[in-house]
Design an enzyme around this catalytic site. Sequence first.
Site, PDB file in Angstrom:
ATOM      1  CB  THR A  13     -12.468 -20.827  54.316  1.00 50.66           C
ATOM      2  OG1 THR A  13     -13.362 -21.231  53.584  1.00 50.66           O
ATOM      3  CG2 THR A  13     -11.592 -21.980  54.805  1.00 50.66           C
ATOM      4  CG  ASP A  57     -21.240 -20.684  53.149  1.00 49.43           C
ATOM      5  OD1 ASP A  57     -21.333 -20.327  51.926  1.00 49.43           O
ATOM      6  OD2 ASP A  57     -20.813 -21.338  53.624  1.00 49.43           O
ATOM      7  CB  THR A  89     -12.583 -18.162  48.412  1.00 47.22           C
ATOM      8  OG1 THR A  89     -13.127 -19.520  48.585  1.00 47.22           O
ATOM      9  CG2 THR A  89     -11.527 -17.839  49.201  1.00 47.22           C
ATOM     10  CD  GLN A 278     -19.427 -19.981  26.975  1.00 42.30           C
ATOM     11  OE1 GLN A 278     -18.759 -21.029  26.915  1.00 42.30           O
ATOM     12  NE2 GLN A 278     -20.302 -19.787  26.223  1.00 42.30           N
ATOM     13  CB  CYS A 279     -11.808 -16.997  26.856  1.00 46.19           C
ATOM     14  SG  CYS A 279     -11.895 -17.877  25.125  1.00 46.19           S
TER      15      CYS A 279
END
Length: 342
Positions: A13, A57, A89, A278-279
């Site tokens: 970006t 990209d 990002t 997953q935390c």
Amino acid sequence: MQSKVLLIYTGGTIGMNRNPQTGALEPFDFEHLLLNVPELQQFDMQIDTYQFQPPIDSSDMSPRLWTELSHVIADRYHRYDGFVVLHGTDTMAFTASALSYMMENLTKPIIFTGSQLPIGQLRTDGKENLITSIEIAAAKDAEGHALVPEVGIYFSGHLLRGNRTTKQSADEFNAFESFNYPHLVDAGVNIAYHRERILQPQWDKPMVPHFRLDNNVIIFSLFPGIREDLIRHIIHTPNLRAIVMRTFGSGNAPQSPWLLNALKEGAKHGKVIVNISQCMQGTVEMQRYDTGYHLQEAGVVSGHDSTVESAVTKLMYLQSHYDDPDIIRQKMNQSIRGEITL
């Protein structure tokens, strides 16, 4: 002696322009990006540039391009004091993690940065990110050693260890965080370098680049109702060598006998199965609850407080070096680039 920094534009970006016909963002020539930051001329250092052709990209980033980026840096390593990589990002944390493993005994900064808004827009966050990244990349101590000889991600006033970092927001300027490791540098009115948190290489030994990666690895997340046939299909995938399994809480999984048997079967046949929570914050503790203990018995190894991005790229790196799954399991339980807390 004047510092020299190489600015590498991979895409993203920060170097985008809005297409007047479609309204979509698309990359423009790197020289236009530099024209939008005249402040760079105020630096008392040499800033050279290198541009990927065509710009990538970040959604299209791949191990092949990580190898290309590693070659760009390794081939010019002795000519520069530091490197700033402009990158989209979305996959920046994957690329920064991969580069941290591919650059052994790193003695110079490789700082990844980018922006949430194109650098030509009035409210862009790109200028500050770029300017401070260059300053950090060139910073040295009294002995002439780099202050941050690490692969880092700089965004919104903070430098984070690359292989500890996750993208936390698609909208905020503060797009990244390292939830399980403190910031290496905080940049406000002054730039505060937290030296005690920064890795120190063997200064008398060279940086050793590695260019091979083995991407026979997959990530899957557990969820209530996950199907046995799909898990077994994944585990029996030909050529698959490793699985990053995203579990609940501190490393827990359903106690279904079929799941434990499938994981045990996979481990027995040489699959390296790594348990990642997953935390966003916290660590896997497989001895804490009965469910975690059963995973350990099935041959699943702890990923500790690793990010998913770091775990998957570490496996790619290790698999390119070792054929023995037991050695890979052992190395996954070692911190080789500051990527986990033990």
